[in-house]
Design a protein around this motif. Structure first.
Motif, PDB file in Angstrom:
ATOM      1  N   THR A  69       0.839  -1.197   0.000  1.00 59.89           N
ATOM      2  CA  THR A  69       0.000   0.000   0.000  1.00 59.89           C
ATOM      3  C   THR A  69       0.873   1.244   0.000  1.00 59.89           C
ATOM      4  O   THR A  69       2.083   1.172   0.248  1.00 59.89           O
ATOM      5  N   ASP A  70       0.261   2.402  -0.243  1.00 58.64           N
ATOM      6  CA  ASP A  70       1.001   3.663  -0.207  1.00 58.64           C
ATOM      7  C   ASP A  70       1.649   3.884   1.159  1.00 58.64           C
ATOM      8  O   ASP A  70       2.793   4.331   1.244  1.00 58.64           O
ATOM      9  N   CYS A  71       0.912   3.595   2.206  1.00 58.40           N
ATOM     10  CA  CYS A  71       1.439   3.809   3.557  1.00 58.40           C
ATOM     11  C   CYS A  71       2.583   2.840   3.866  1.00 58.40           C
ATOM     12  O   CYS A  71       3.574   3.229   4.498  1.00 58.40           O
ATOM     13  N   GLU A  72       2.464   1.590   3.407  1.00 53.02           N
ATOM     14  CA  GLU A  72       3.561   0.631   3.600  1.00 53.02           C
ATOM     15  C   GLU A  72       4.796   1.063   2.821  1.00 53.02           C
ATOM     16  O   GLU A  72       5.922   0.975   3.311  1.00 53.02           O
ATOM     17  N   MET A  73       4.571   1.565   1.596  1.00 49.12           N
ATOM     18  CA  MET A  73       5.698   2.035   0.795  1.00 49.12           C
ATOM     19  C   MET A  73       6.379   3.227   1.454  1.00 49.12           C
ATOM     20  O   MET A  73       7.611   3.311   1.502  1.00 49.12           O
ATOM     21  N   LEU A  74       5.575   4.139   1.978  1.00 49.98           N
ATOM     22  CA  LEU A  74       6.134   5.298   2.669  1.00 49.98           C
ATOM     23  C   LEU A  74       6.970   4.848   3.861  1.00 49.98           C
ATOM     24  O   LEU A  74       8.068   5.375   4.097  1.00 49.98           O
ATOM     25  N   GLU A  75       6.486   3.862   4.599  1.00 47.82           N
ATOM     26  CA  GLU A  75       7.231   3.406   5.772  1.00 47.82           C
ATOM     27  C   GLU A  75       8.561   2.779   5.373  1.00 47.82           C
ATOM     28  O   GLU A  75       9.574   2.974   6.048  1.00 47.82           O
ATOM     29  N   GLU A  76       8.567   2.016   4.286  1.00 44.30           N
ATOM     30  CA  GLU A  76       9.829   1.439   3.825  1.00 44.30           C
ATOM     31  C   GLU A  76      10.795   2.526   3.350  1.00 44.30           C
ATOM     32  O   GLU A  76      12.003   2.458   3.589  1.00 44.30           O
ATOM     33  N   LEU A  77      10.262   3.554   2.692  1.00 44.81           N
ATOM     34  CA  LEU A  77      11.105   4.669   2.264  1.00 44.81           C
ATOM     35  C   LEU A  77      11.663   5.419   3.469  1.00 44.81           C
ATOM     36  O   LEU A  77      12.835   5.825   3.485  1.00 44.81           O
ATOM     37  N   MET A  78      10.834   5.605   4.496  1.00 45.43           N
ATOM     38  CA  MET A  78      11.308   6.267   5.712  1.00 45.43           C
ATOM     39  C   MET A  78      12.410   5.451   6.378  1.00 45.43           C
ATOM     40  O   MET A  78      13.369   6.002   6.924  1.00 45.43           O
ATOM     41  N   GLN A  79      12.260   4.127   6.328  1.00 42.20           N
ATOM     42  CA  GLN A  79      13.292   3.247   6.898  1.00 42.20           C
ATOM     43  C   GLN A  79      14.624   3.468   6.195  1.00 42.20           C
ATOM     44  O   GLN A  79      15.681   3.554   6.831  1.00 42.20           O
ATOM     45  N   GLN A  80      14.590   3.567   4.862  1.00 47.35           N
ATOM     46  CA  GLN A  80      15.810   3.803   4.102  1.00 47.35           C
ATOM     47  C   GLN A  80      16.427   5.156   4.446  1.00 47.35           C
ATOM     48  O   GLN A  80      17.643   5.294   4.620  1.00 47.35           O
ATOM     49  N   LYS A  81      15.592   6.174   4.547  1.00 50.75           N
ATOM     50  CA  LYS A  81      16.076   7.516   4.876  1.00 50.75           C
ATOM     51  C   LYS A  81      16.635   7.569   6.302  1.00 50.75           C
ATOM     52  O   LYS A  81      17.587   8.297   6.579  1.00 50.75           O
ATOM     53  N   LEU A  82      16.041   6.784   7.196  1.00 49.20           N
ATOM     54  CA  LEU A  82      16.542   6.716   8.574  1.00 49.20           C
ATOM     55  C   LEU A  82      17.943   6.105   8.594  1.00 49.20           C
ATOM     56  O   LEU A  82      18.837   6.593   9.302  1.00 49.20           O
ATOM     57  N   LEU A  83      18.137   5.051   7.815  1.00 49.78           N
ATOM     58  CA  LEU A  83      19.455   4.433   7.710  1.00 49.78           C
ATOM     59  C   LEU A  83      20.481   5.405   7.135  1.00 49.78           C
ATOM     60  O   LEU A  83      21.602   5.515   7.634  1.00 49.78           O
ATOM     61  N   ALA A  84      20.096   6.115   6.077  1.00 47.10           N
ATOM     62  CA  ALA A  84      21.007   7.075   5.449  1.00 47.10           C
ATOM     63  C   ALA A  84      21.364   8.205   6.416  1.00 47.10           C
ATOM     64  O   ALA A  84      22.524   8.627   6.494  1.00 47.10           O
ATOM     65  N   HIS A  85      20.376   8.680   7.151  1.00 50.01           N
ATOM     66  CA  HIS A  85      20.592   9.772   8.109  1.00 50.01           C
ATOM     67  C   HIS A  85      21.579   9.363   9.196  1.00 50.01           C
ATOM     68  O   HIS A  85      22.531  10.103   9.513  1.00 50.01           O
ATOM     69  N   HIS A  86      21.398   8.185   9.753  1.00 55.55           N
ATOM     70  CA  HIS A  86      22.279   7.751  10.840  1.00 55.55           C
ATOM     71  C   HIS A  86      23.630   7.261  10.340  1.00 55.55           C
ATOM     72  O   HIS A  86      24.598   7.218  11.119  1.00 55.55           O
ATOM     73  N   ALA A  87      23.725   6.899   9.070  1.00 59.57           N
ATOM     74  CA  ALA A  87      25.038   6.583   8.496  1.00 59.57           C
ATOM     75  C   ALA A  87      25.933   7.814   8.552  1.00 59.57           C
ATOM     76  O   ALA A  87      27.129   7.721   8.855  1.00 59.57           O
ATOM     77  N   ILE A  88      25.370   8.985   8.289  1.00 59.99           N
ATOM     78  CA  ILE A  88      26.127  10.238   8.374  1.00 59.99           C
ATOM     79  C   ILE A  88      26.505  10.518   9.820  1.00 59.99           C
ATOM     80  O   ILE A  88      27.655  10.874  10.126  1.00 59.99           O
ATOM     81  N   ILE A  89      25.555  10.358  10.724  1.00 61.40           N
ATOM     82  CA  ILE A  89      25.822  10.594  12.146  1.00 61.40           C
ATOM     83  C   ILE A  89      26.915   9.652  12.663  1.00 61.40           C
ATOM     84  O   ILE A  89      27.777  10.055  13.457  1.00 61.40           O
ATOM     85  N   ASP A  90      26.896   8.417  12.174  1.00 58.78           N
ATOM     86  CA  ASP A  90      27.875   7.413  12.613  1.00 58.78           C
ATOM     87  C   ASP A  90      29.188   7.495  11.848  1.00 58.78           C
ATOM     88  O   ASP A  90      30.054   6.616  11.997  1.00 58.78           O
ATOM     89  N   GLU A 149      25.436   1.213   6.638  1.00 54.67           N
ATOM     90  CA  GLU A 149      24.825   1.365   7.956  1.00 54.67           C
ATOM     91  C   GLU A 149      24.105   0.073   8.342  1.00 54.67           C
ATOM     92  O   GLU A 149      24.175  -0.376   9.491  1.00 54.67           O
ATOM     93  N   GLN A 150      23.431  -0.530   7.380  1.00 56.27           N
ATOM     94  CA  GLN A 150      22.740  -1.786   7.649  1.00 56.27           C
ATOM     95  C   GLN A 150      23.732  -2.893   7.982  1.00 56.27           C
ATOM     96  O   GLN A 150      23.501  -3.704   8.886  1.00 56.27           O
ATOM     97  N   GLN A 151      24.859  -2.919   7.258  1.00 60.55           N
ATOM     98  CA  GLN A 151      25.898  -3.905   7.550  1.00 60.55           C
ATOM     99  C   GLN A 151      26.480  -3.695   8.945  1.00 60.55           C
ATOM    100  O   GLN A 151      26.764  -4.648   9.669  1.00 60.55           O
ATOM    101  N   LYS A 152      26.645  -2.430   9.326  1.00 57.24           N
ATOM    102  CA  LYS A 152      27.182  -2.088  10.648  1.00 57.24           C
ATOM    103  C   LYS A 152      26.241  -2.583  11.752  1.00 57.24           C
ATOM    104  O   LYS A 152      26.675  -3.114  12.772  1.00 57.24           O
ATOM    105  N   ILE A 153      24.948  -2.420  11.524  1.00 52.40           N
ATOM    106  CA  ILE A 153      23.944  -2.818  12.508  1.00 52.40           C
ATOM    107  C   ILE A 153      23.906  -4.339  12.668  1.00 52.40           C
ATOM    108  O   ILE A 153      23.714  -4.858  13.775  1.00 52.40           O
ATOM    109  N   THR A 154      24.113  -5.064  11.566  1.00 50.39           N
ATOM    110  CA  THR A 154      23.925  -6.523  11.576  1.00 50.39           C
ATOM    111  C   THR A 154      25.233  -7.305  11.511  1.00 50.39           C
ATOM    112  O   THR A 154      25.203  -8.528  11.351  1.00 50.39           O
ATOM    113  N   GLU A 155      26.386  -6.629  11.634  1.00 51.84           N
ATOM    114  CA  GLU A 155      27.667  -7.302  11.407  1.00 51.84           C
ATOM    115  C   GLU A 155      27.923  -8.466  12.376  1.00 51.84           C
ATOM    116  O   GLU A 155      28.642  -9.416  12.049  1.00 51.84           O
ATOM    117  N   LYS A 156      27.339  -8.407  13.576  1.00 53.18           N
ATOM    118  CA  LYS A 156      27.572  -9.474  14.553  1.00 53.18           C
ATOM    119  C   LYS A 156      26.421 -10.479  14.617  1.00 53.18           C
ATOM    120  O   LYS A 156      26.431 -11.385  15.442  1.00 53.18           O
TER     121      LYS A 156
END
Length: 460
Positions: A69-90, A149-156
């Motif tokens: 759905t549109d809302c599910e797609m938006l949530e997945e896009l937000m997830q990607q943007k959240l990862l990108a945002h924290h990759a910069i912070i990290d 960022e995803q690799q960093k989160i799941t590396e262990k």
């Protein structure tokens, strides 16, 4: 069937993430009218138009197996943007070469789809190659940030044999075991048909003759149209835009950056044949050059001899006079497979297994009916460079379509269990990071119901 659906469900995050590289390129390249901001995550935005395009692309490329759905797609896009945002912070680091390699692969993909880089530029409305690369670099930089960022989160993250067993039993109890498609493992012996020295000399003499004519003022485009074996010559007259990042062969790029403006090269060899090149313009790191390609001919009489040699070899193998592995070492001339028993590697996965349902139709028709240990007939083939050869293929191993079995398919089930555990780990990370991340939803999107607490700081 339900077991097929559950596997898609378990890998939904990874499936959507896998589409982001390609879809993002198309989204930016199409330069659509900006029709509103759906959400801001940190400093990253998602447009309303992104949601519809990404949703459509996922449904199209999954052949309807994944609907969202549109809302599910938006949530997945937000997830990607959240990862990108924290990759910069990290402080996730990315090298220029990583971005450049991704950009090259993207351009190669689009070029295969459209036939030439110029057609890609025109189709998506860019000014030139540099303009296209600038946009692609921005997209790929974000894609790499997300991946790292995803690799960093799941590396262990890992799974134990007991976790794999419990995962499998859970699917089995619920009637959700997946069907694994038929897979095959192939090996080949290749015997090349090489042109004679006299034929090579003839080609070189002809190119040297053309070189003198060009230096005397002859029109390069006309010479290319008359003489070149380059299939694109009728459209571009042999003229190309070349950068060091272009997907041209090494010899072609090196020559383009060696010549002076107006200079005609000596004949030079590549895997495609023999070339003659003239440099027309220099624009910063870009070269405008034309080339003529000529390929040595091999007479039918020689091709017949090579075919007969291959047919005798396969008969000797069947008669037990020589093993297949011995024949590979002694007779095969394919550099990619000669030193590993003739084993053919799947270019899409880097592994030796091929999914029968995803093979090239012509290749499928040739091997689909073979049983383990059987051979194809000897057949003629050519590579991208125009090299001619005869080959035959051995079906080294074959597994037909079947419902997952813990013993037979342990590695695949382990990968599914690991992927699920990684998704759960990223999910947990996201729930924690949402609390500390600036998120602003557009008014129309605030009505969505989300799995995660995206509305916690929305509209504040």
């Amino acid at each position: 069937m339900p077991h097929k659906t559950i596997i898609l469900k378990h890998t939904k995050f990874s499936l959507i993430a896998a589409f982001f590289g390609l879809m993002s390129l198309q989204t930016i390249a199409q330069k659509v009218k900006i029709d509103g901001v759906a959400v801001v995550v940190g400093k990253n935005i998602v447009l309303d138009s992104d949601i519809a395009k990404f949703k459509q692309e996922i449904e199209l490329r999954s052949e309807g197996k994944v609907t969202i759905t549109d809302c599910e797609m938006l949530e997945e896009l937000m997830q990607q943007k959240l990862l990108a945002h924290h990759a910069i912070i990290d402080s996730v680091t990315i090298t220029d070469s990583e971005i450049s390699n991704r950009v090259d692969k993207s351009i190669q993909f689009f070029t295969q789809q459209y036939g030439s880089v110029d057609k890609v530029i025109k189709a998506y409305g860019f000014n030139d190659l540099d303009d296209l690369k600038k946009e692609l670099s921005s997209v790929q930089k974000e894609n790499i940030l997300i991946e790292k960022e995803q690799q960093k989160i799941t590396e262990k993250v890992d799974v134990t044999p007991e976790e794999v067993r419990l995962y499998y039993n859970g699917l089995k109890e619920n009637g959700e075991l997946p069907d694994f498609p038929a897979e095959i493992e192939l090996a080949q012996i290749v015997i090349n048909a090489e042109p004679s020295k006299e034929e090579n000399d003839r080609i070189l003499a002809k190119l040297n003759e053309i070189k003198k004519e060009l230096e005397a003022g002859a029109n390069f485009k006309m010479k290319a149209i008359i003489n070149s074996a380059d299939p694109g010559v009728t459209q571009n007259g042999g003229r190309y835009t070349v950068t060091k990042e272009s997907n041209f062969i090494k010899e072609f790029k090196e020559m383009a950056f060696t010549l002076d403006v107006g200079q005609v090269s000596k004949p030079f060899k590549s895997t495609f044949g023999y070339h003659l090149m003239q440099l027309h313009e220099v624009k910063g790191n870009t070269r405008i050059a034309s080339h003529i390609l000529m390929q040595p001919e091999i007479p039918d009489s020689k091709l017949k001899v090579i075919k007969e040699k291959a047919e005798k070899l396969i008969q000797d193998i069947k008669d037990g006079k020589i093993t297949f592995e011995e024949a590979v070492k002694k007779h095969s001339q394919d550099d990619d497979t000669k030193n590993n028993g003739g084993l053919i590697i799947n270019p899409s996965t880097g592994e030796s297994k091929f999914d029968l349902t995803r093979m090239d139709p012509a290749f499928y028709a040739r091997v689909s009916d073979l049983k383990k240990g059987e051979y194809t007939d000897v057949f003629y083939d050519e590579n991208r460079g125009g090299d001619k050869m005869f080959k035959f293929i051995l079906m080294r191993d074959r597994t037909d379509t079947h419902t997952a079995d813990l013993v037979e398919d342990y590695v695949k089930i382990q990968q599914l269990a690991l992927q699920k555990k990684k998704e759960e780990t990223v999910e947990k990370w996201a729930k924690e990071k949402i609390v500390d991340t600036y998120i602003k939803l557009g008014a129309d999107r605030s009505k969505c119901t989300f799995k995660r607490n995206w509305k916690k700081k929305a509209n504040k």
